[in-house]
Design a protein around this motif. Structure first.
Motif, PDB file in Angstrom:
ATOM      1  N   LEU A  31       0.761  -1.249  -0.087  1.00 53.05           N
ATOM      2  CA  LEU A  31       0.177  -0.099   0.055  1.00 53.05           C
ATOM      3  C   LEU A  31       0.845   1.370   0.103  1.00 53.05           C
ATOM      4  N   GLU A  32       1.919   1.391   0.319  1.00 55.39           N
ATOM      5  CA  GLU A  32       2.903   2.415   0.666  1.00 55.39           C
ATOM      6  C   GLU A  32       3.197   2.722  -0.897  1.00 55.39           C
ATOM      7  N   GLY A  44      -6.343   7.002   7.373  1.00 57.50           N
ATOM      8  CA  GLY A  44      -7.206   6.894   8.142  1.00 57.50           C
ATOM      9  C   GLY A  44      -8.631   6.252   7.600  1.00 57.50           C
ATOM     10  N   LYS A  45      -8.450   5.655   6.225  1.00 55.02           N
ATOM     11  CA  LYS A  45      -9.623   5.014   5.753  1.00 55.02           C
ATOM     12  C   LYS A  45      -9.510   3.691   6.236  1.00 55.02           C
ATOM     13  N   LEU A  50      -8.254  -2.809   7.538  1.00 55.65           N
ATOM     14  CA  LEU A  50      -8.613  -4.065   7.131  1.00 55.65           C
ATOM     15  C   LEU A  50      -7.468  -5.015   6.717  1.00 55.65           C
ATOM     16  N   ILE A  51      -6.771  -4.407   5.606  1.00 55.23           N
ATOM     17  CA  ILE A  51      -5.704  -5.062   4.945  1.00 55.23           C
ATOM     18  C   ILE A  51      -4.517  -5.416   5.870  1.00 55.23           C
ATOM     19  N   GLN A  52      -4.259  -4.478   6.548  1.00 54.26           N
ATOM     20  CA  GLN A  52      -2.989  -4.508   7.740  1.00 54.26           C
ATOM     21  C   GLN A  52      -3.331  -5.572   8.553  1.00 54.26           C
ATOM     22  N   ALA A  53      -4.630  -5.495   9.174  1.00 55.14           N
ATOM     23  CA  ALA A  53      -4.974  -6.621  10.202  1.00 55.14           C
ATOM     24  C   ALA A  53      -5.589  -7.820   9.426  1.00 55.14           C
ATOM     25  N   ASN A  78      -0.866 -10.322  -1.270  1.00 56.63           N
ATOM     26  CA  ASN A  78       0.376 -10.238  -0.454  1.00 56.63           C
ATOM     27  C   ASN A  78       0.330 -10.325   0.767  1.00 56.63           C
ATOM     28  N   LYS A  79      -0.523  -9.618   1.448  1.00 58.88           N
ATOM     29  CA  LYS A  79      -0.896  -9.433   2.997  1.00 58.88           C
ATOM     30  C   LYS A  79      -1.635 -10.395   3.491  1.00 58.88           C
ATOM     31  N   THR A  80      -2.261 -11.092   2.863  1.00 62.76           N
ATOM     32  CA  THR A  80      -3.244 -11.974   3.787  1.00 62.76           C
ATOM     33  C   THR A  80      -2.696 -13.529   3.975  1.00 62.76           C
TER      34      THR A  80
END
Length: 445
Positions: A31-32, A44-45, A50-53, A78-80
């Motif tokens: 995302l960065e 803040g969205k 949700l993606i990070q968590a 990639n994150k999940t």
């Protein structure tokens, strides 16, 4: 089932073949580095959290092509920690859906593991195929991420929509596309950094203008240019305007959205409609569309022209123009150009009258210079305090109680009671209005 062949494998992202298109190689992994859609992934969205968590629920991404829908889905992949599969609705059907659903059931039963299914171009699935997904999405066996260029309310079954969160992607801005291009050129992973590629500003601006917010088109054109251009004496591959035109197959149109040419062109467009020249009006419309003008701006000017220049000579002009404006909002370009063309030719071909517009100007002048604007006593509202005594001075006559639903009485203020503002023409349907008013009032001109 071969997951790597049939579906998106998480390892593929780290082992992209060098022959993959530039638009694929240039995709960010996180995302960065994701550019654009700040209203979705900005600070803040909810979606980034949700993606990070790793708490993503069913989602539907919709919007124009080349705006980051698939890229964002790959970032989620990639994150999940969930199993992540991808299918394309163009090339897949019930067989592939059933395979993923069966795997998802086993994942949940044996390992308490979630399964995310990304369906690109989900609107291509028919109702039966979409219905097949519903029980698994509803029960949580499948977490759906659907991507579509169409309005989901028209193309996706209501039960699926109600169980998903919708995110609308907007066309990328010029600056966002420039940043993506810069990243692609400077990134070792894309293979362009070693090519010593130089894109002239005029060429890049043309590519962006033609792409209309679709970064994939820009990257495809740059890749084509990089593969076909010869190096100069410095070993550089130069992409100039001529090369850019050839690679994106559109000639550059001289048009500055913020400069004089913008205003000159829209002026020529409206004056051609006013002058009843549909051919010229279509030409200026084509120029604006080719140059990347905002179709909503064009639609607004058509709505204005429908009342200013056509008026009551063709009362359908305004509904046609408003419908075209609504169509632009509903479907967008490129299809909305057809709606704009219909409205343009209708208005240009219609009989003309500015009598209503000029009548308003005359009435405003009277109010400003000759009248206090006091309501005649026979027209005041008798329900307001103190109005009954005023009403005794004059009685309001109810027109529907009279022949032809008309009776003579004063409607204008005392200080301008004999003035006239609206002078209907004999053009088109306004001739009927003129004849009707003359029948009621007599020829008072």
């Amino acid at each position: 089932m071969n997951k790597q062949t049939d579906f998106f494998d998480l390892g593929v992202k780290n082992n992209l073949d060098s022959s993959a298109p530039l638009a694929v190689r240039a995709r960010p992994d996180n995302l960065e580095n994701f550019i654009g859609q700040e209203h979705i992934v900005g600070k803040g969205k909810i979606l980034p959290r949700l993606i990070q968590a790793d708490k993503v629920s069913s989602l539907i991404f919709y919007g124009p092509p080349g705006t980051g829908k698939t890229t964002l889905a790959k970032i989620i992949a990639n994150k999940t920690k969930s199993d992540f599969y991808e299918i394309n609705a163009v090339t897949s059907g019930k067989k592939e859906l059933n395979e993923v659903i069966e795997i998802a059931k086993k994942n949940l039963a044996a390992f308490n593991k979630k399964t995310i299914l990304f369906i690109d171009e989900i609107h291509r699935f028919n109702k039966a195929q979409q219905d097949l997904l519903l029980p698994s999405v509803e029960s949580g066996i499948i977490i759906l991420i659907g991507a579509t260029t169409e309005n989901p309310t028209f193309e996706i079954n209501s039960p699926l929509i109600s169980r998903s969160t919708l995110f609308q992607f907007e066309p990328l801005s010029d600056n966002e596309i420039k940043q993506i291009v810069k990243n692609a050129i400077e990134n070792d992973k894309t293979g362009l950094k070693q090519m010593n590629l130089v894109i002239e500003e005029e060429a890049l601006n043309h590519l962006i203008k033609v792409a209309n917010g679709d970064v994939r088109r820009v990257l495809n054109a740059i890749e084509l240019a990089s593969l076909t251009q010869e190096r100069n004496e410095k070993g550089e591959i130069i992409i100039d305007l001529k090369t850019a035109e050839q690679c994106i197959q559109k000639k550059a149109v001289y048009y500055d959205k913020k400069g004089d040419n913008h205003y000159d062109t829209i002026s020529a467009f409206i004056k051609s409609i006013r002058g009843s020249d549909p051919d010229a009006a279509l030409f200026w419309l084509a120029k604006m569309l080719e140059a990347g003008e905002d179709p909503k701006f064009i639609a607004r000017r058509l709505v204005i022209s429908a009342s200013e220049d056509i008026g009551n000579a063709e009362p359908q002009g305004l509904p046609v123009a408003v419908a075209a404006a609504q169509a632009v909002d509903m479907i967008g370009l490129p299809e909305a150009r057809i709606n704009l063309a219909q409205a343009t030719t209708f208005l240009a071909s219609a009989p003309k009258s500015n009598a209503a517009y000029m009548g308003l100007s005359k009435a405003q002048d009277a109010l400003k210079n000759r009248s206090k604007g006091e309501v005649p006593s026979n027209l005041i509202n008798i329900d307001t305090p103190g109005s009954k005594k005023l009403r005794e001075k004059a009685v309001y006559l109810y027109p529907h109680n009279f022949e032809n639903n008309y009776c003579e009485q004063q409607y204008l203020p005392d200080d301008i009671k004999t003035e006239k503002f609206y002078f209907p023409t004999t053009n088109g349907k306004e001739k009927i209005i003129k004849e009707h008013l003359e029948f009621l009032h007599g020829n008072e001109e």
